[in-house]
Design a protein around this motif. Structure first.
Motif, PDB file in Angstrom:
ATOM      1  N   UNK A 182       0.836  -1.199   0.000  1.00  0.00           N
ATOM      2  CA  UNK A 182       0.000   0.000   0.000  1.00  0.00           C
ATOM      3  C   UNK A 182       0.870   1.248   0.000  1.00  0.00           C
ATOM      4  N   UNK A 183       0.462   2.245  -0.786  1.00  0.00           N
ATOM      5  CA  UNK A 183       1.184   3.513  -0.870  1.00  0.00           C
ATOM      6  C   UNK A 183       0.170   4.611  -1.143  1.00  0.00           C
ATOM      7  N   UNK A 184      -0.109   5.407  -0.106  1.00  0.00           N
ATOM      8  CA  UNK A 184      -1.125   6.456  -0.189  1.00  0.00           C
ATOM      9  C   UNK A 184      -2.470   5.840  -0.599  1.00  0.00           C
ATOM     10  N   UNK A 185      -3.055   6.247  -1.737  1.00  0.00           N
ATOM     11  CA  UNK A 185      -4.392   5.756  -2.081  1.00  0.00           C
ATOM     12  C   UNK A 185      -4.361   4.531  -2.988  1.00  0.00           C
ATOM     13  N   UNK A 186      -3.190   4.080  -3.371  1.00  0.00           N
ATOM     14  CA  UNK A 186      -3.090   2.930  -4.262  1.00  0.00           C
ATOM     15  C   UNK A 186      -2.407   1.750  -3.569  1.00  0.00           C
ATOM     16  N   UNK A 187      -2.642   0.575  -4.129  1.00  0.00           N
ATOM     17  CA  UNK A 187      -1.912  -0.628  -3.721  1.00  0.00           C
ATOM     18  C   UNK A 187      -1.178  -1.139  -4.948  1.00  0.00           C
ATOM     19  N   UNK A 188       0.108  -1.377  -4.802  1.00  0.00           N
ATOM     20  CA  UNK A 188       0.886  -1.913  -5.920  1.00  0.00           C
ATOM     21  C   UNK A 188       0.907  -3.435  -5.845  1.00  0.00           C
ATOM     22  N   UNK A 231      -8.161  -0.828  -4.714  1.00  0.00           N
ATOM     23  CA  UNK A 231      -8.805  -1.545  -3.609  1.00  0.00           C
ATOM     24  C   UNK A 231      -7.943  -1.472  -2.353  1.00  0.00           C
ATOM     25  N   UNK A 232      -8.513  -1.060  -1.210  1.00  0.00           N
ATOM     26  CA  UNK A 232      -7.732  -0.973   0.032  1.00  0.00           C
ATOM     27  C   UNK A 232      -7.144  -2.327   0.430  1.00  0.00           C
ATOM     28  N   UNK A 233      -6.001  -2.285   1.080  1.00  0.00           N
ATOM     29  CA  UNK A 233      -5.326  -3.510   1.492  1.00  0.00           C
ATOM     30  C   UNK A 233      -6.194  -4.322   2.457  1.00  0.00           C
ATOM     31  N   UNK A 234      -6.948  -3.645   3.325  1.00  0.00           N
ATOM     32  CA  UNK A 234      -7.783  -4.349   4.300  1.00  0.00           C
ATOM     33  C   UNK A 234      -8.870  -5.170   3.618  1.00  0.00           C
ATOM     34  N   UNK A 235      -9.462  -4.641   2.539  1.00  0.00           N
ATOM     35  CA  UNK A 235     -10.476  -5.399   1.806  1.00  0.00           C
ATOM     36  C   UNK A 235      -9.842  -6.546   1.029  1.00  0.00           C
ATOM     37  N   UNK A 236      -8.693  -6.281   0.452  1.00  0.00           N
ATOM     38  CA  UNK A 236      -7.981  -7.303  -0.303  1.00  0.00           C
ATOM     39  C   UNK A 236      -7.610  -8.473   0.602  1.00  0.00           C
ATOM     40  N   UNK A 237      -7.186  -8.165   1.805  1.00  0.00           N
ATOM     41  CA  UNK A 237      -6.772  -9.197   2.763  1.00  0.00           C
ATOM     42  C   UNK A 237      -7.886 -10.192   3.045  1.00  0.00           C
ATOM     43  N   UNK A 238      -9.133  -9.699   3.088  1.00  0.00           N
ATOM     44  CA  UNK A 238     -10.268 -10.566   3.384  1.00  0.00           C
ATOM     45  C   UNK A 238     -10.530 -11.592   2.279  1.00  0.00           C
ATOM     46  N   UNK A 239     -10.132 -11.279   1.054  1.00  0.00           N
ATOM     47  CA  UNK A 239     -10.471 -12.133  -0.091  1.00  0.00           C
ATOM     48  C   UNK A 239      -9.347 -13.056  -0.531  1.00  0.00           C
ATOM     49  N   UNK A 240      -8.130 -12.769  -0.099  1.00  0.00           N
ATOM     50  CA  UNK A 240      -6.986 -13.551  -0.565  1.00  0.00           C
ATOM     51  C   UNK A 240      -6.943 -14.932   0.090  1.00  0.00           C
ATOM     52  N   UNK A 241      -6.399 -15.931  -0.594  1.00  0.00           N
ATOM     53  CA  UNK A 241      -6.266 -17.268  -0.001  1.00  0.00           C
ATOM     54  C   UNK A 241      -5.274 -17.275   1.158  1.00  0.00           C
TER      55      UNK A 241
END
Length: 253
Positions: free
Chosen positions: A169-175, A187-197
Motif C-alpha cells: 500500500x502507498x497512499x491511495x493505491x496498492x501496488x 482496492x484498500x489492502x484491508x479489503x484485499x486481505x479478506x479475499x486472498x487465499x
C-alpha cells in the motif's frame, strides 16, 4: 437459581472492553468477570490458566484473529463473538447456536445473549464452535481468489495470484508485484486481505506477502523479522511489530 459464568473479555480496543465491562455490570447474577485480554496471544494464556466458562471474543484483532486463537485452544469455552464487521456469515453463527454481538453493543442486545445462555451447555457450545470454524473455513475456500484484475493502459489484465510476490500500500493505491511487472489497484489492502487465499499473509500495515514466494526469513531487532522474497528483485520486507505473532505462527516458532 440462575447459572453464573466465569468470564473473560477479549478485545484489542480499550473503549470496547470498557463498554462491555460496564454493560455486563447490569447482570451480576450471570457474569463473574475473571479478566480481560487485549490480543489473541494474551487471551490464549489467560484462558488456559483460568479455564473460564465463557468468553466475549472480538473477531478482528491484530496479530492473531479471534478465529485463529480459538483454533489453538485445547478446550473451547462458550463464546459470544463481538464484531464491528457484518461481512461474516451471521447466519452460520445462528445455526450453530453460538451468539454474536455487533458493535457498538447495546444493553438490549446483550439481554438477548443472557436469555440465550440458558439454552447452552459448555460441551455442546464447544462442539458448535468447532462446527462453526469448519463451516467458515469451507466458505472461505469456496470464495477463494485465483487471480486479480488490474489495469494496464486501456486494457484489463488478469494476473494469477501464484505469480504475485506481494502487495504494498502507498497512499491511495496498492501496488501488485507480479513476475517482473508492477500494477496499481485502488482496492484498500484491508479489503484485499479478506479475499486472498491463506498463503497470503499480512506482515506489515502496508504489506501482504505470498508465503509461497518467500526465500528466507531472518530475525531483526525489536522482535521483528526481515523476509526476502523469491522474485527477480529479491524484495526485502521488514515486518511490523503488531504482526509479529502472525509471522511466528506461520513459521512455527
Amino acid at each position: 437459581m440462575s447459572t453464573k459464568y466465569s468470564t473473560i473479555i477479549i478485545d484489542d480496543e480499550p473503549p470496547a472492553r470498557d463498554r462491555l465491562l460496564k454493560l455486563l455490570g447490569n447482570f451480576p447474577e450471570t457474569f463473574h468477570i475473571l479478566d480481560v485480554a487485549k490480543n489473541g496471544r494474551e487471551a490464549k494464556q489467560k484462558i488456559e490458566a483460568s479455564n473460564p466458562d465463557l468468553i466475549f471474543l472480538d473477531i478482528e484483532m491484530p496479530e492473531v484473529s479471534g478465529f485463529d486463537m480459538l483454533k489453538r485452544l485445547k478446550t473451547i469455552p462458550i463464546v459470544i463473538f463481538c464484531t464491528a464487521y457484518d461481512q461474516y456469515s451471521l447466519k452460520a453463527f445462528e445455526t450453530n447456536s453460538v451468539d454474536y454481538l455487533l458493535k457498538p453493543v447495546s444493553l438490549e442486545r446483550l439481554q438477548q445473549s443472557v436469555n440465550k445462555l440458558k439454552l447452552f451447555s459448555k460441551n455442546n457450545a464447544s462442539q458448535n464452535i468447532l462446527e462453526l470454524l469448519t463451516e467458515l473455513s469451507l466458505q472461505k475456500e469456496v470464495k477463494k481468489m485465483t487471480s486479480i484484475t488490474v489495469k494496464k493502459g486501456e486494457k484489463l489484465v488478469f494476473v494469477k495470484l501464484e505469480d504475485v510476490s506481494h502487495f504494498k500500500a502507498d497512499e491511495r493505491y496498492v501496488s501488485v508485484h507480479a513476475n517482473n511487472d508492477n500494477y496499481l489497484i485502488e482496492e484498500p489492502l484491508s479489503q484485499l486481505e479478506q479475499k486472498l487465499p491463506d498463503n497470503f499473509l499480512r506482515v506489515h500495515r502496508a504489506v501482504i506477502i505470498n508465503t509461497e514466494q518467500v526465500k528466507e526469513v531472518q530475525k531483526y531487532f525489536n522482535s521483528r523479522f526481515v523476509i526476502t522474497l523469491n522474485n527477480k528483485k529479491k524484495s526485502s520486507i521488514t515486518t511490523g511489530r503488531s504482526y509479529n505473532e502472525a509471522v511466528k505462527i506461520w513459521i512455527n516458532i
